[in-house]
Design an enzyme around this catalytic site. Sequence first.
Site, PDB file in Angstrom:
ATOM      1  N   SER A 109      40.686  46.752  37.929  1.00 45.44           N
ATOM      2  CA  SER A 109      41.180  47.688  38.939  1.00 45.44           C
ATOM      3  C   SER A 109      40.561  49.075  38.729  1.00 45.44           C
ATOM      4  CB  SER A 109      42.710  47.721  38.893  1.00 45.44           C
ATOM      5  OG  SER A 109      43.245  48.376  40.012  1.00 45.44           O
ATOM      6  N   HIS A 166      46.740  40.621  41.845  1.00 46.80           N
ATOM      7  CA  HIS A 166      46.172  41.723  41.072  1.00 46.80           C
ATOM      8  C   HIS A 166      46.674  41.753  39.627  1.00 46.80           C
ATOM      9  CE1 HIS A 166      43.815  45.446  41.490  1.00 46.80           C
ATOM     10  NE2 HIS A 166      44.706  46.079  40.750  1.00 46.80           N
ATOM     11  N   ASP A 200      45.349  39.253  46.613  1.00 48.42           N
ATOM     12  CA  ASP A 200      45.612  40.580  46.045  1.00 48.42           C
ATOM     13  C   ASP A 200      45.968  41.547  47.173  1.00 48.42           C
ATOM     14  OD1 ASP A 200      45.320  43.191  44.976  1.00 48.42           O
ATOM     15  OD2 ASP A 200      43.803  42.525  43.558  1.00 48.42           O
TER      16      ASP A 200
END
Length: 285
Positions: free
Chosen positions: A152, A263, A228
Amino acid sequence: MAFTTKASISTFGGTLLKLTHDSPTTGTPMALNLFLPPTQTAAARSPLLIFLSGLTCTPDNCTEKGFLTPHAAKLGLALLWPDTSPRGLDIPGENDSYDFGSAASFYIDATAEPYSAGYKMETYVAKELRELVLAEFADKLDADRVSISGHSMGGHGALTLYMKYPGVFKSVSAWAPISNPSKCPWGEKAFAGYLGDDKEAWKKHDATELVKGWKGPLNCLIDVGTGDNFYKQGQLLPENLEKAAKDAGVEGLEVRYHDGYDHSYFFISTFAEDHVKHAAKFLGL
């Protein structure tokens, strides 16, 4: 000894060290975790993979839930998990939101006040911490074999540091990286706060912009989950990075899309072995 050892934990035949040190770069104490695999010796020092964590994280999150360690142990690969930002600077507003300030440095050197005084995570990760760890554990780690990865915000950090410091890292990989931060809400907020309003300056910290000037193969693996929510919301934009690399004629970028994955650390741990093996390939293991 540059580091204070808070814990030494036996795991998968190796040793996990929980360390702290005082950083002149950030002006704060900094925490990190370091895994030394069972196969390292002074005669056969281990290569090192650095993992940069995402928003809200500490060094412990991926250490405990990412499951990189068992795969690294088998290959003789050391792992380093830095923290995500300085802590304790007591800047007004620093702790007001999850996506800016504490635990949200975006791995850049801030130029806008008041964050410019200590939010220098680019210099901290790419130079100070890397050099300090390699010097302190010179009998165990091979300074010439280092790769970088992240998730991320940390995926953004890994991609950009790899391209900003060509030759320092042998490969890069990322899970769900923020691939075009100057074009997404997370990045726009962070860059405005840390760098100011000059959007041309933002491009120096954006993987999609940096790849346009990359020379040679990228040695890059990226995994993205199509389930996600942040991908669906346009925070990640890996397609923009793919297009920029293709238009620039850059080879060596592999982006994989996985149906249903989100995620979380369930996603990271599922593909941890692939990322460890990707780094190992370029580190000569």
